[in-house]
Design a protein around this motif. Structure first.
Motif, PDB file in Angstrom:
ATOM      1  N   TYR A   1      -2.514 -19.243   5.796  1.00 47.23           N
ATOM      2  CA  TYR A   1      -3.889 -19.895   6.349  1.00 47.23           C
ATOM      3  C   TYR A   1      -3.450 -21.336   6.741  1.00 47.23           C
ATOM      4  O   TYR A   1      -3.001 -21.992   6.021  1.00 47.23           O
ATOM      5  CB  TYR A   1      -4.829 -19.985   5.250  1.00 47.23           C
ATOM      6  N   ASP A   2      -4.138 -21.545   7.997  1.00 45.24           N
ATOM      7  CA  ASP A   2      -3.875 -23.093   8.352  1.00 45.24           C
ATOM      8  C   ASP A   2      -5.423 -23.924   8.311  1.00 45.24           C
ATOM      9  O   ASP A   2      -6.165 -23.224   7.638  1.00 45.24           O
ATOM     10  CB  ASP A   2      -3.569 -23.296   9.706  1.00 45.24           C
TER      11      ASP A   2
ATOM     12  N   GLY B   1      -8.295 -22.154   9.539  1.00 44.05           N
ATOM     13  CA  GLY B   1      -8.336 -20.773   9.199  1.00 44.05           C
ATOM     14  C   GLY B   1      -9.764 -20.366   9.126  1.00 44.05           C
ATOM     15  O   GLY B   1     -10.393 -19.456   9.582  1.00 44.05           O
ATOM     16  N   ARG B   2     -10.693 -21.046   8.400  1.00 48.48           N
ATOM     17  CA  ARG B   2     -12.102 -20.821   8.090  1.00 48.48           C
ATOM     18  C   ARG B   2     -12.853 -20.686   9.422  1.00 48.48           C
ATOM     19  O   ARG B   2     -13.735 -19.871   9.840  1.00 48.48           O
ATOM     20  CB  ARG B   2     -12.786 -21.854   7.349  1.00 48.48           C
TER      21      ARG B   2
ATOM     22  N   TYR C   1     -11.722 -17.661  11.653  1.00 50.28           N
ATOM     23  CA  TYR C   1     -12.077 -16.385  11.327  1.00 50.28           C
ATOM     24  C   TYR C   1     -13.611 -16.095  11.512  1.00 50.28           C
ATOM     25  O   TYR C   1     -14.036 -14.850  11.411  1.00 50.28           O
ATOM     26  CB  TYR C   1     -11.743 -15.987   9.757  1.00 50.28           C
TER      27      TYR C   1
ATOM     28  N   ILE D   1     -10.099 -17.943   1.936  1.00 46.99           N
ATOM     29  CA  ILE D   1      -9.172 -18.521   2.632  1.00 46.99           C
ATOM     30  C   ILE D   1      -8.727 -20.001   2.208  1.00 46.99           C
ATOM     31  O   ILE D   1      -9.739 -20.889   1.685  1.00 46.99           O
ATOM     32  CB  ILE D   1      -9.945 -18.660   4.179  1.00 46.99           C
TER      33      ILE D   1
ATOM     34  N   PRO E   1      -6.082 -22.782   2.565  1.00 44.22           N
ATOM     35  CA  PRO E   1      -5.056 -23.310   3.543  1.00 44.22           C
ATOM     36  C   PRO E   1      -3.622 -23.498   2.567  1.00 44.22           C
ATOM     37  O   PRO E   1      -3.604 -24.084   1.775  1.00 44.22           O
ATOM     38  CB  PRO E   1      -5.248 -24.740   3.975  1.00 44.22           C
TER      39      PRO E   1
ATOM     40  N   LYS F   1      -1.493 -15.137   3.917  1.00 41.08           N
ATOM     41  CA  LYS F   1      -2.920 -14.291   4.251  1.00 41.08           C
ATOM     42  C   LYS F   1      -2.976 -12.984   3.366  1.00 41.08           C
ATOM     43  O   LYS F   1      -2.062 -12.452   3.092  1.00 41.08           O
ATOM     44  CB  LYS F   1      -2.861 -14.124   5.738  1.00 41.08           C
TER      45      LYS F   1
ATOM     46  N   HIS G   1      -7.395 -10.005   6.165  1.00 42.12           N
ATOM     47  CA  HIS G   1      -7.371 -11.032   7.237  1.00 42.12           C
ATOM     48  C   HIS G   1      -6.453 -10.605   8.243  1.00 42.12           C
ATOM     49  O   HIS G   1      -6.760 -10.932   9.183  1.00 42.12           O
ATOM     50  CB  HIS G   1      -7.219 -12.421   6.423  1.00 42.12           C
TER      51      HIS G   1
ATOM     52  N   ASN H   1       1.021 -13.733  12.909  1.00 45.40           N
ATOM     53  CA  ASN H   1       0.137 -12.812  11.742  1.00 45.40           C
ATOM     54  C   ASN H   1       0.958 -11.827  11.479  1.00 45.40           C
ATOM     55  O   ASN H   1       0.650 -10.867  10.600  1.00 45.40           O
ATOM     56  CB  ASN H   1      -0.980 -12.505  12.328  1.00 45.40           C
TER      57      ASN H   1
END
Ligand SMILES: [Zn+2]
Length: 861
Positions: free
Chosen positions: A547-548, A551-552, A555, A574, A576, A580, A584, A659
Motif C-alpha cells: 500500500y502506498d 492507498g486509502r 481504493y 490499508i 501504507p 496488500k 485488495h 499489483n
C-alpha cells in the motif's frame, strides 16, 4: 573452516583477476614484470606477457583495500597468499599445484588442451565479448564466433544488462572503454566492502558477490580454440570450489605432495545435491481465520523456504569445512556442493541430514524434509568426454532419493509429546494461523503492528518475515545466541536451531559484533543499473505489492459498489508500507472510467509457468564437447536471473504490473497472483521477454496456465487449479498458454490478442454490444461441436443443431450488428465485414476464441 582452507579458496578465486585488472588497468611497469617473472612459464626461450603477473600486481597495488592477510606471511599454513594466487601457471609448491589443477578442471580440459587454449586466447580477450549459451542450446556445431548473432554487453550485472544484444547493434562500442568503466566501478566498490579487517570469511562473501557484479559479462577465455561463452566469474568460482575440495582431500588423506595432487586416478570429489520435499503443502496450507494475514504469511513462508535451502547448504558446508563458494549450483530450493571424498565429509553429510530432518520434523510434523544425494568423481569425470555422464548419474541418484525421503524408522509413528505441548491456559491453545502447532505466550507481543494474539512460533516468524521483507533492505544471518536488544526483531525459532535472523537497513551500523555474523545480505530489488555495493548482493527477494500513501484514497472509488460496512472494513485494513491483501489485489482488477464509474470483474488471477524440457536442455542441450561444469553452472545461474532478477524489476517498474504478487519466481519456474486481467497481460510480456532473453532460440520456451478466482478462495485451491491449467498446456504439446480452460500456442495467443483489440474497437464504436458478445459463446460451442462431429466423434441427435451455426450466425448478425447506424449501405458493409471476420475466427479457433472474448466481456462488465 580453517585459515589455510580459506586462503586456498580465495587464492583460487582471485587467480585470474589479472585478466580483468590487467597491465593497462593497473598501470603495471616493465620493471614490475621483470622483477616478478618467476610467476611466468618460459615459452620459446622468453617469458610471455601474462595475466598471472597482473594478479600479483593487483594484490600488491590494492594492498590498502584488501585484507591485510593478503600481503603478509603467517596466515594459515604453506605459501604466502600472493604466491598461491599468482603461481598457477608455473607452480612450484604442492599448494600452488592444487590451483593449477583446479584451473584445468574448471575449464573441463587436461593440461595440454589448457595450455593450447591459453596461448591462443591471451592476445585477444580484451576485444572479445561474452557469447550467450542460450543461443547454442540444441544447435549443433556452434563453434565459430561468426555463427553467433547475439553477444552480451560489457556491463555490471543488472536486470537490463543480463539480456544479450544483437551483435551488429553493439559492434560500434569500444570494448576497451567498457572494460575501463567496469574496472573503475569494481575498484570504487572494493574500497567500500565491509568486514575487511573484522571477519575475513564474511569479506570473501562480499568480494565474491562484487566479482559477480563486475565480471559476469567478461569472458574467461578470449577468442581462440574455445568459444568465449563462460564468464570470468563462473570460471573463478568453479576454480575456487575445485581447489578447496582438492586441498581438503589431500590434507585429510595425508597426501599433500605434488605427485599425488597431479594423479588423476583417485575419486577425490563428492558432488552433493540437496533437495527439499513437501514444500508445496507447507506453503499453501490455509487455516481458519487467516484471511487478513494471508498475503503476509505467504510472502513470509515462501521466503522462509528459500532461506531453509540457503542455510541447509551453508550448514553442510560448515560441517564439511568448506567455504560458501563450494556451493556450485543454487536456485529455487535446490543446491549442489562440490566437496572432498573423505570419511569426514561422508559422516558430515549423514549427520547434517539427520540434524536438519529432526528439526524439520519438530516444526512441520513431517510435512517438510530434506534429502541429500551424492556421487563420487575423479578428475576425468569433469572432462568434456565424461561430465555429461556424471551429471546424469547425479540426476538418477536424486530421483531414487525422492522415494525414500523420510526415514520411517526414525520418524514414524505418532509424534511424541504432541498434546503435551499445548498450553490450555491460553485463549487459543492451538495456533489460529496454522491450526497445527501450539500457541506460545511470547508471540503475543512479538509483532508490534499486528494484534493477532497468541500464535505458534513458526507462524509468528512467517508473519514477521513477510512484513519486514518489504520494509528493510538488509538481512543479517547470525549465530543462534547472538544478543540483540529486544526480541521483536528476530526469529522466535532459530532456523535449524542454529541461525538467527535480523533485518537491517543500508544506513544502519552492524548491530552485532562480526564474530556472530554469518551472512550479511543486501536484498533490495535492483533498479535499472547495478547498485553500488558494500556487502553481498543477494538475489533472493521478490516483488510484492504494498500500500502506498494514496492507498486509502485510491481504493475509495474502486470500492464504491460495496456495502458501507464492507467499504469501511477494507479501508481500515490499508496500512501504507504493508503488503496488500488478496482482497485488495482482486479489487485492482477493476478500472475507473473517465465518467468515474467502475467497470470490470473483481477477481484474482493466478499464473503458473515453467520452462519446457528443462532437464533435457540442461542435460544434453549443449554438445558433449562443450559440456563442462562451468557452462552448466553459468546456464543455471543465467536462467535463474530471468525469474529472480529480471521479473521483480519488471513488476516494480512497469505500472501495469505493480499489483502482481510473486508467490515464487526462481530456477525455472514461476507462480504469480494478481488482478486477473493484469495477470493475463503479464503472460504476454513474459512470453516476449523470455524469448528475447534466450536469444529467440525456438528450442527454449515455457508453458503457462492462468486461472481465475474470487479473492477468498483458499490458497490450496488456487495453487491446484493453476497447476491443472499449466498441466493442460503441457499435455497439449507445451509452449502454450491455458486460460478459461482453453489452450493455445503462444503464436496463436498473439493472433487472439489482435482479435481482442478488434472486439474492443467494435464495442467502443457500438457496432457490437456486450450482450452480443455473450451470445457469441453459444456459437463458439456449436462451432466446436461441429468440428467434433466432422471428425466422426459420436454426437447425440440433440446436438445435431450445431451444423446450423453458420446460418444462425448470419441471421443473428443481420439483426444485431450496428443497429444504430442510420445509413443503410454503411451498415450493410459493417455487418458483412464483421460477420466474415467472426465466422472465420469461429472456424479457425473454436473454443480458443473464448480467450479474447471473455477478456473483453469481463473487463467491460
Ligand atoms: Zn501456527
Amino acid at each position: 573452516m580453517d585459515d589455510t582452507t580459506l586462503k586456498i579458496a580465495i587464492a583460487a578465486f582471485i587467480h585470474d583477476i589479472g585478466k580483468f585488472a590487467d597491465k593497462e588497468a593497473l598501470g603495471v611497469t616493465e620493471q614490475y614484470i621483470n622483477n616478478n617473472s618467476a610467476y611466468l612459464p618460459i615459452r620459446n626461450g622468453r617469458h610471455k606477457d601474462h595475466h598471472a603477473i597482473y594478479t600479483a600486481a593487483f594484490i600488491e597495488y590494492f594492498k590498502k583495500d584488501l585484507p591485510y592477510e593478503f600481503n603478509s606471511s603467517g596466515w594459515g599454513e604453506g605459501d604466502k597468499f600472493i604466491k598461491l594466487a599468482a603461481g598457477h601457471h608455473n607452480p612450484k609448491t604442492p599448494m600452488q599445484q592444487i590451483i593449477t589443477v583446479a584451473d584445468w578442471l574448471a575449464s573441463g580440459m587436461d593440461s595440454d588442451e589448457f595450455d593450447k587454449s591459453e596461448k591462443n586466447s591471451i592476445q585477444s580477450y580484451k576485444k572479445t565479448r561474452l557469447l550467450p549459451l542460450f543461443e547454442q542450446l540444441q544447435k549443433p556445431r556452434m563453434d565459430d564466433l561468426e555463427l553467433f548473432s547475439y553477444v552480451y554487453h560489457l556491463k555490471p550485472l543488472s536486470p537490463v544488462s543480463i539480456f544479450s544484444e544483437e551483435k551488429n547493434k553493439i559492434q560500434k562500442n569500444d570494448p576497451k572503454k567498457e572494460y575501463k568503466k567496469l574496472f573503475d566501478g569494481f575498484v570504487h566498490d572494493l574500497k567500500r566492502l565491509r568486514h575487511k579487517d573484522k571477519k575475513l570469511a564474511l569479506w570473501f562473501d562480499h568480494f565474491e558477490s562484487l566479482t559477480m557484479t563486475y565480471t559476469s559479462a567478461i569472458p574467461a577465455a578470449g577468442a581462440g580454440s574455445v568459444v568465449p561463452d563462460v564468464s570470468l566469474y563462473d570460471h573463478c568460482r568453479l576454480t575456487s570450489a575445485f581447489a578447496t575440495a582438492i586441498y581438503l582431500y589431500h590434507r585429510e588423506t595425508e597426501t599433500l605432495d605434488a605427485e599425488s595432487i597431479k594423479n588423476g586416478d583417485d575419486q577425490k570429489f563428492f558432488m552433493i545435491s540437496g533437495n527439499f520435499y513437501g514444500i508445496q503443502d507447507f506453503i499453501f496450507a490455509d487455516y481458519g481465520d487467516t484471511r487478513k494475514y494471508r498475503s503476509k504469511l505467504l510472502r513470509g513462508k515462501s521466503f522462509y523456504i528459500s532461506l531453509l535451502s540457503e542455510l541447509a547448504a551453508d550448514l553442510l558446508c560448515k560441517r564439511i569445512g568448506l567455504p560458501s563458494v563450494s556451493v556450485i549450483l543454487n536456485a529455487a530450493g535446490k543446491f549442489t556442493i562440490l566437496a572432498q571424498n573423505t570419511y569426514n565429509a561422508l559422516s558430515a553429510i549423514e549427520k547434517t541430514k539427520q540434524e536438519i530432518n529432526k528439526w524439520l520434523m519438530d516444526i512441520s510434523f513431517g510435512e517438510v524434509s530434506i534429502g541429500f544425494s551424492h556421487v563420487a568423481a575423479g578428475y576425468k569425470d569433469f572432462s568434456t568426454e565424461k561430465f555429461m555422464d556424471l551429471w546424469e548419474e547425479m540426476g538418477s541418484r536424486m530421483e531414487e532419493n525422492k522415494f525414500s525421503k523420510i526415514d520411517l524408522n526414525r520418524h514414524g509413528g505418532t509424534i511424541a509429546g504432541y498434546l503435551d505441548q499445548f498450553d490450555n491456559r491460553l485463549d487459543h491453545p492451538m495456533c489460529t494461523l496454522c491450526g497445527k502447532r501450539p500457541s506460545v505466550p511470547e508471540t503475543n507481543y512479538a509483532l508490534s503492528t499486528d494484534q493477532i494474539g497468541q500464535v505458534c512460533r513458526l507462524c509468528r516468524d512467517h508473519v514477521f518475515i513477510g512484513t519486514q521483507l518489504v520494509k528493510k533492505d538488509r538481512i543479517i544471518i547470525a549465530s543462534k545466541d547472538a544478543k540483540i536488544s529486544g526480541n521483536k526483531n528476530q526469529l522466535t525459532e532459530p532456523i535449524f536451531g542454529q541461525y538467527q535472523l535480523l533485518f537491517s537497513s543500508s544506513d544502519a551500523k552492524d548491530p552485532l559484533n562480526s564474530e556472530q555474523i554469518f551472512k550479511y545480505w543486501d536484498i533490495s530489488l535492483y533498479q535499472d543499473d547495478a547498485p553500488s555495493q558494500d556487502v553481498s548482493k543477494k538475489i533472493i527477494n521478490s516483488y510484492v505489492p504494498v500500500y502506498d500513501k494514496e492507498g486509502r484514497k485510491n481504493y475509495q472509488s474502486l470500492l464504491a459498489a460495496k456495502s458501507k460496512a464492507k467499504q469501511e472494513e477494507m479501508i481500515e485494513e490499508i496500512h501504507p508500507g504493508d503488503p496488500k491483501t488478496f482482497n485488495h489485489i482482486a479489487v485492482n482488477a477493476l478500472d475507473k472510467n473517465e465518467d468515474g464509474k467502475v467497470s470490470g470483474v473483481e477477481a484474482l488471477g493466478a499464473l503458473k509457468a515453467d520452462v519446457d524440457y528443462l532437464g533435457m536442455l540442461m542435460g544434453c542441450g549443449l554438445e558433449r564437447q562443450k559440456y563442462t561444469i562451468s557452462r552448466l553452472a553459468a546456464l543455471s545461474r543465467q536462467l535463474n536471473y530471468y525469474f529472480a532478477l529480471y521479473l521483480p524489476h519488471l513488476f516494480m517498474t512497469d505500472k501495469r504490473f505493480k499489483n502482481i504478487y510473486t508467490v515464487f519466481a526462481g530456477g525455472d519456474d514461476l507462480f504469480l497472483i494478481g488482478p486477473w486481467n493484469r495477470i493475463y497481460e503479464s503472460s504476454l510480456i513474459l512470453n516476449k521477454t523470455f524469448s528475447d532473453y534466450v536469444c529467440r532460440n525456438p528450442e527454449i520456451h515455457f508453458s503457462a496456465g492462468i486461472s481465475l478466482y474470487k479473492a477468498h478462495t483458499p490458497l490450496n485451491n488456487i495453487a491446484n487449479s493453476a497447476e491443472a491449467a499449466l498441466e493442460k498446456s503441457k499435455s497439449k504439446g507445451r509452449n502454450r498458454l491455458t486460460m478459461f480452460s482453453q489452450t493455445a500456442t503462444w503464436d496463436e495467443v498473439k493472433e487472439l490478442e489482435n482479435i481482442r483489440e478488434k472486439f474492443e474497437t467494435w464495442l467502443q464504436n457500438e457496432w457490437l454490444t456486450k450482450s452480443m458478445l455473450h451470445s457469441l459463446n453459444e456459437f463458439i460451442s456449436m462451432a466446436a461441436m461441429e468440428k467434433q462431429a466432422l471428425k466422426k466423434k459420436p454426437i447425440s441427435t440433440d446436438d445435431m443443431h450445431c451444423f446450423k451455426w453458420r446460418a444462425l450466425f448470419y441471421y443473428f448478425a443481420a439483426r444485431n450488428i450496428g443497429k444504430q447506424i442510420e445509413e443503410k449501405e454503411r451498415r450493410r458493409e459493417i455487418v458483412d465485414e464483421l460477420t466474415a471476420c467472426m465466422i472465420k475466427w469461429l472456424e479457425k479457433y473454436e473454443g480458443r476464441l473464448r480467450i479474447p472474448l471473455w477478456n473483453v466481456v469481463y473487463n467491460y462488465r
